[in-house]
Design a protein around this motif. Sequence first.
Motif, PDB file in Angstrom:
ATOM      1  N   ALA A  59      68.806  33.060  34.065  1.00  0.00           N
ATOM      2  CA  ALA A  59      69.231  33.900  35.185  1.00  0.00           C
ATOM      3  C   ALA A  59      68.024  34.487  35.913  1.00  0.00           C
ATOM      4  N   GLU A  60      67.031  34.911  35.128  1.00  0.00           N
ATOM      5  CA  GLU A  60      65.830  35.473  35.722  1.00  0.00           C
ATOM      6  C   GLU A  60      65.074  34.421  36.511  1.00  0.00           C
ATOM      7  N   ARG A  61      65.019  33.200  35.961  1.00  0.00           N
ATOM      8  CA  ARG A  61      64.317  32.133  36.676  1.00  0.00           C
ATOM      9  C   ARG A  61      65.071  31.753  37.946  1.00  0.00           C
ATOM     10  N   ALA A  62      66.410  31.755  37.900  1.00  0.00           N
ATOM     11  CA  ALA A  62      67.191  31.426  39.099  1.00  0.00           C
ATOM     12  C   ALA A  62      66.885  32.405  40.225  1.00  0.00           C
ATOM     13  N   ALA A  63      66.805  33.690  39.883  1.00  0.00           N
ATOM     14  CA  ALA A  63      66.482  34.693  40.893  1.00  0.00           C
ATOM     15  C   ALA A  63      65.066  34.492  41.418  1.00  0.00           C
ATOM     16  N   ALA A  64      64.143  34.127  40.527  1.00  0.00           N
ATOM     17  CA  ALA A  64      62.759  33.899  40.943  1.00  0.00           C
ATOM     18  C   ALA A  64      62.650  32.682  41.843  1.00  0.00           C
TER      19      ALA A  64
END
Length: 292
Positions: free
Chosen positions: A75-80
């Motif tokens: 999820a964090e990578r998707a936002a990044a």
Amino acid sequence: MELQQMRYVVAVAETNSFTRAAERCLVVQSALSHQIARLERELGARLFERTSRRVRLTPAGTAFLPAARQCLDAAERAAAEVAAAIGEVRGRLAVGVISTVAAVDIPAALRAFHQRYPQVRISLRVGPSEELVEQVEQGAIDVAFLGLPTTARPRGVAVHELARDRFVAVVAPDHPLAGEPAVDLRRLSAEVFVDLPADTAGRAHSDHAFATAGLDRDVAFEVTNADFLARLVGQGLGVAMLPAAYVPRLTGVVIIEVTDAPARVEYVAWSRSGPTPAASAFLTILDIDQAR
């Protein structure tokens, strides 16, 4: 199942406390406990054993934790990735280093990165090369700086070779060898050694060199930190072998060339699936080719 519930589970698992987990997540404990209980009902299994003295994961919780971390990381990578698509670098940069990294000035590199990308949350951990490679594969860290024997190469990750280096001996200033310009492994094998823990890549350099030469040695002190290793050497408790590019920063020891010393290769590693936007930006600052 919600990401926030997973964050709460990870926080409790890492702090072993509902109270400390709630403080970390900036929520009241009752709300955190309610969400975890709700998740447990949905899963049909208890994730934590709660007693008046401690909190610990159940077997179900132990099985759930790695997947929860992966979901949060994804999820964090998707936002990044979305931020990167509009020209911004956000998210996290988790860096792993060996204690004897010498090819890159890590603090200076992180400072330059932070000044350019202040919205990225930076974390740093120190560990042996083999653990760092595993953590890169698992996505726990984004970039790792490794040191390996010339006969080994990291597997399961993308790598770039940074430098090659030979080992030197370090001894106390009043050691009988301190006045010698050079020694060989046979002479060193008569000494008591301070070294990194057995079965680590850092230790493998020396172990392999002595074994190949048909020599035994006595490693009486095993430590995980090279600076502490040098402090023990400085007190005359043993001798050690460390990379030549690293030892100039040490104090209180004398450096001696080793005529038949082993060599090592320093690498930087990142995920085979490609670096995260923050990791890519960090590697770019270091002028490292990522096309591999």
